[in-house]
Design an enzyme around this catalytic site. Structure first.
Site, PDB file in Angstrom:
ATOM      1  N   ASN A 157     -29.420  33.454  -7.107  1.00 31.31           N
ATOM      2  CA  ASN A 157     -30.822  33.490  -6.671  1.00 31.31           C
ATOM      3  C   ASN A 157     -31.158  32.103  -6.123  1.00 31.31           C
ATOM      4  OD1 ASN A 157     -33.570  33.596  -6.381  1.00 31.31           O
ATOM      5  ND2 ASN A 157     -34.036  33.880  -8.562  1.00 31.31           N
ATOM      6  N   LYS A 204     -33.771  31.137  -4.720  1.00 31.41           N
ATOM      7  CA  LYS A 204     -35.200  30.813  -4.833  1.00 31.41           C
ATOM      8  C   LYS A 204     -35.723  30.254  -3.506  1.00 31.41           C
ATOM      9  CE  LYS A 204     -34.578  30.414  -9.758  1.00 31.41           C
ATOM     10  NZ  LYS A 204     -34.990  29.819 -11.031  1.00 31.41           N
ATOM     11  N   HIS A 226     -39.090  38.699 -11.454  1.00 35.00           N
ATOM     12  CA  HIS A 226     -38.660  37.368 -11.894  1.00 35.00           C
ATOM     13  C   HIS A 226     -39.844  36.652 -12.540  1.00 35.00           C
ATOM     14  CE1 HIS A 226     -37.098  33.315 -11.893  1.00 35.00           C
ATOM     15  NE2 HIS A 226     -35.903  33.833 -11.701  1.00 35.00           N
ATOM     16  N   GLU A 245     -40.818  33.794 -12.289  1.00 36.93           N
ATOM     17  CA  GLU A 245     -41.548  32.941 -11.353  1.00 36.93           C
ATOM     18  C   GLU A 245     -42.457  33.764 -10.441  1.00 36.93           C
ATOM     19  OE1 GLU A 245     -38.155  30.857  -9.784  1.00 36.93           O
ATOM     20  OE2 GLU A 245     -37.847  29.887 -11.718  1.00 36.93           O
ATOM     21  N   GLU A 248     -33.705  37.104 -18.637  1.00 33.05           N
ATOM     22  CA  GLU A 248     -33.926  35.697 -18.298  1.00 33.05           C
ATOM     23  C   GLU A 248     -35.010  35.115 -19.209  1.00 33.05           C
ATOM     24  OE1 GLU A 248     -32.376  34.796 -14.035  1.00 33.05           O
ATOM     25  OE2 GLU A 248     -34.543  34.849 -14.095  1.00 33.05           O
ATOM     26  N   GLY A 295     -34.112  26.873 -15.317  1.00 27.60           N
ATOM     27  CA  GLY A 295     -34.280  25.588 -14.639  1.00 27.60           C
ATOM     28  C   GLY A 295     -34.502  24.424 -15.576  1.00 27.60           C
ATOM     29  N   SER A 303     -30.098  28.726 -16.657  1.00 31.36           N
ATOM     30  CA  SER A 303     -29.209  27.566 -16.790  1.00 31.36           C
ATOM     31  C   SER A 303     -27.736  27.951 -16.959  1.00 31.36           C
ATOM     32  CB  SER A 303     -29.666  26.665 -17.947  1.00 31.36           C
ATOM     33  OG  SER A 303     -30.973  26.178 -17.695  1.00 31.36           O
TER      34      SER A 303
END
Ligand code: 13P
Length: 272
Positions: free
Chosen positions: A10, A12, A99, A101, A186, A192, A232
């Site tokens: 991904n 991003k 996701h 985010e 996730e 991150g 991560s």
């Protein structure tokens, strides 16, 4: 039947078209062996603007293309949105939805809210469900993300959060559809941050997602659905994570932007 591991990068909000082309050109020679493509399914998810360039570079390869999000309408006055028909047109096979985010929790105070972890694009369990459903209508495969925040983990609500998100995302699907989709566990606190969820715990939560699928859609769907871990993932932890029984691949953020790291993670997928 064993599940083929699926490793997805991904990207991003990274990579202009020239950068996407360069990254793919670096990656391809590292992952082009027949043995690897027999053993593991490879996917990259560039931003929308780099999909066309990536498609061209990947044309002769076994790497599939994914989008990072979709809107659930086919066309119309929805400024800024991308429809499933457009993704089909762009040569996309998979699409990430839900996701963390992209999810939002408007109106719900979040003690651990961090400006640097953008979680305010407004996806809710209901919009995630609509997106998952429309992707199937267009023959695309969702990579559906679920995961708890740090506050939810600390409050002992990890299991309830993940089970609830899974149930609501898959509502209305048939067992056959569920069998073919990809779930991604996730944990938000591991994205991150460099902080990885340890492999036994990631395996346990992925097992919980599988048990939820079994309860709602039956044994066959549960045995076939692939469940990735994301957060991560790096070359140094990929072997241990990917060896776990309930982990069928990885959704890789930062490390997918370095061809050598991503190739190492792909190579870490076990023979199944
Ligand atoms: P990182 O691998 O950078 O932690 O990101 C994980 C992720 O969000 C993949 O979708």
């Amino acid at each position: 039947m064993p599940r083929k591991p699926i490793i997805a990068g991904n990207w991003k909000m990274n990579c202009t078209q020239p950068e996407a082309i360069q990254l793919i050109r670096e990656l391809l020679p590292l992952v082009s062996s027949d043995d690897l493509s027999d053993r593991v399914e490879m996917v990259v998810a560039p931003p929308f603007t780099a999909l066309a360039a990536a498609r061209q570079e990947l044309a002769a390869s076994t790497i599939s293309l994914a989008a990072q999000d979709v809107f659930w309408k086919q066309s119309g006055a929805y400024t800024g949105q991308i429809s499933p028909a457009m993704l089909v047109d762009a040569g996309v096979r998979y699409c990430i939805v839900g996701h963390s985010e992209s999810r939002g929790r408007f109106g719900v105070p979040e003690p651990d809210f961090d400006e640097t972890v953008l979680r305010h694009f407004g996806d809710s369990d209901e919009t995630v469900r609509r997106k998952v459903s429309v992707l199937f209508q267009f023959g695309l495969t969702p990579i559906c993300c679920v995961g708890e925040t740090l506050a939810e983990r600390k409050a002992g609500r990890t299991d309830a959060t993940v089970i609830g998100q899974t149930e609501r995302a898959l509502q209305g699907l048939t067992a056959e559809q569920v069998a073919t989709l990809v779930m991604a566990y996730e944990p938000v606190w591991a994205i991150g941050t460099g902080e990885v969820c340890d492999a036994p715990e990631a395996d346990r939560v992925c097992g919980l997602i599988r048990a939820t699928v079994e309860r709602l859609y039956g044994r066959t769907a549960a045995e076939r659905v692939r469940i990735q871990y994301g957060g991560s993932v790096k070359p140094s932890n990929a072997v241990e994570l990917l060896a776990k029984e309930n982990i069928d691949g990885a959704l890789v953020g930062g490390a997918s932007l370095k061809a050598t790291d991503f190739a190492q993670i792909i190579s870490a997928a076990p023979h199944r």
